[in-house]
Write a protein that holds these residues in place. Sequence first.
Motif, PDB file in Angstrom:
ATOM      1  N   PHE A  11      10.013  11.856  -6.624  1.00 41.68           N
ATOM      2  CA  PHE A  11       9.571  12.623  -7.786  1.00 41.68           C
ATOM      3  C   PHE A  11       8.536  13.675  -7.381  1.00 41.68           C
ATOM      4  O   PHE A  11       8.561  14.813  -7.863  1.00 41.68           O
ATOM      5  CB  PHE A  11       8.985  11.676  -8.833  1.00 41.68           C
ATOM      6  N   GLY A  12       7.629  13.300  -6.478  1.00 44.82           N
ATOM      7  CA  GLY A  12       6.624  14.242  -6.009  1.00 44.82           C
ATOM      8  C   GLY A  12       7.256  15.409  -5.256  1.00 44.82           C
ATOM      9  O   GLY A  12       6.859  16.563  -5.452  1.00 44.82           O
ATOM     10  N   THR A  14      10.347  16.504  -5.641  1.00 44.29           N
ATOM     11  CA  THR A  14      11.067  17.317  -6.621  1.00 44.29           C
ATOM     12  C   THR A  14      10.121  18.208  -7.402  1.00 44.29           C
ATOM     13  O   THR A  14      10.401  19.386  -7.654  1.00 44.29           O
ATOM     14  CB  THR A  14      11.848  16.411  -7.585  1.00 44.29           C
ATOM     15  N   LEU A  15       8.982  17.626  -7.796  1.00 43.53           N
ATOM     16  CA  LEU A  15       7.985  18.407  -8.530  1.00 43.53           C
ATOM     17  C   LEU A  15       7.438  19.547  -7.675  1.00 43.53           C
ATOM     18  O   LEU A  15       7.258  20.682  -8.155  1.00 43.53           O
ATOM     19  CB  LEU A  15       6.850  17.490  -8.989  1.00 43.53           C
ATOM     20  N   PHE A  19       7.831  23.527  -8.425  1.00 43.97           N
ATOM     21  CA  PHE A  19       6.658  24.382  -8.532  1.00 43.97           C
ATOM     22  C   PHE A  19       6.762  25.570  -7.574  1.00 43.97           C
ATOM     23  O   PHE A  19       6.455  26.710  -7.940  1.00 43.97           O
ATOM     24  CB  PHE A  19       5.400  23.567  -8.229  1.00 43.97           C
TER      25      PHE A  19
END
Length: 279
Positions: A11-12, A14-15, A19
């Motif tokens: 998830f990190g 992907t985030l 960004f």
Amino acid sequence: MSAYRSRSERFGRTLLIGFCALILAFLVLPILAVIPLSLNPGSFLVFPEGALSLRWYRTLVESPQWTHAFGNSLKIAIATTLIATPLGTLAAIGLAYMRSRAKIMIVAIITAPLVVPVVVVAIAFYFLFAPLGLVNGPVGLIVAHTALALPFVVIVVHASLRGLDLELLRAASSLGARPLTVLFRVLAPLIAPGIAAGAVFAFMTSFDETTVALFIAGPEQRTLPIQMFEGVREQISPAIAAAATLLVIASTVLLGTAELLRRRGERMRLGSAAPDVGA
């Protein structure tokens, strides 16, 4: 616990990717906006609503002012590249193997054009060149562009020298090779991609430069950026968008070439053997 940590890491990532994609879009989309504007068949800067047209690209080719400005930019950029590349390469080699305390001062002087605002540099060049008669002529503009392009060549070539095995140079010297032979047949082939990449940056620096040219160049040395600047100030025409599109394409191609050369240089440093050396 490990599964939860793995999902959190995914998830990190992907985030972070999302960004970075937003930042990239924020930087790139305004540049790409000139492309549809250049395909507008009308006489105003609006997005084309119907058919697309190459009318303004044809205007660039047929207009004496635009072709003259493009020719000036090309000639000045080539001359700047031919001067800045060998000077920057020799400076980078000297700095790479310098152990003096003056190295920091020399690096600061060479890279000063990257730090000082370009308008300050342009004014300084004007007051320096005016008494020497170098204003309103190609020589002064080439010298000024060389000073602006030199730091890029020094930085790129100096980076290609990092991690270079100095034993290759010592081995060549121990086999009887003269210093110039070591330079041209051992060192130059190993850092050739870096030299070529520095030449690309020098060409781009000169070809896209506007501020210094406004102070130094005369009417006969009107470059492409100056022609675009004058066009925006006097009469906004879609031809400016067409010229900007060509500059974006050229810059993209040149930057891609510089990146390919940089990667090639890294592969050569990692897997190269000592080249054949003659006395």
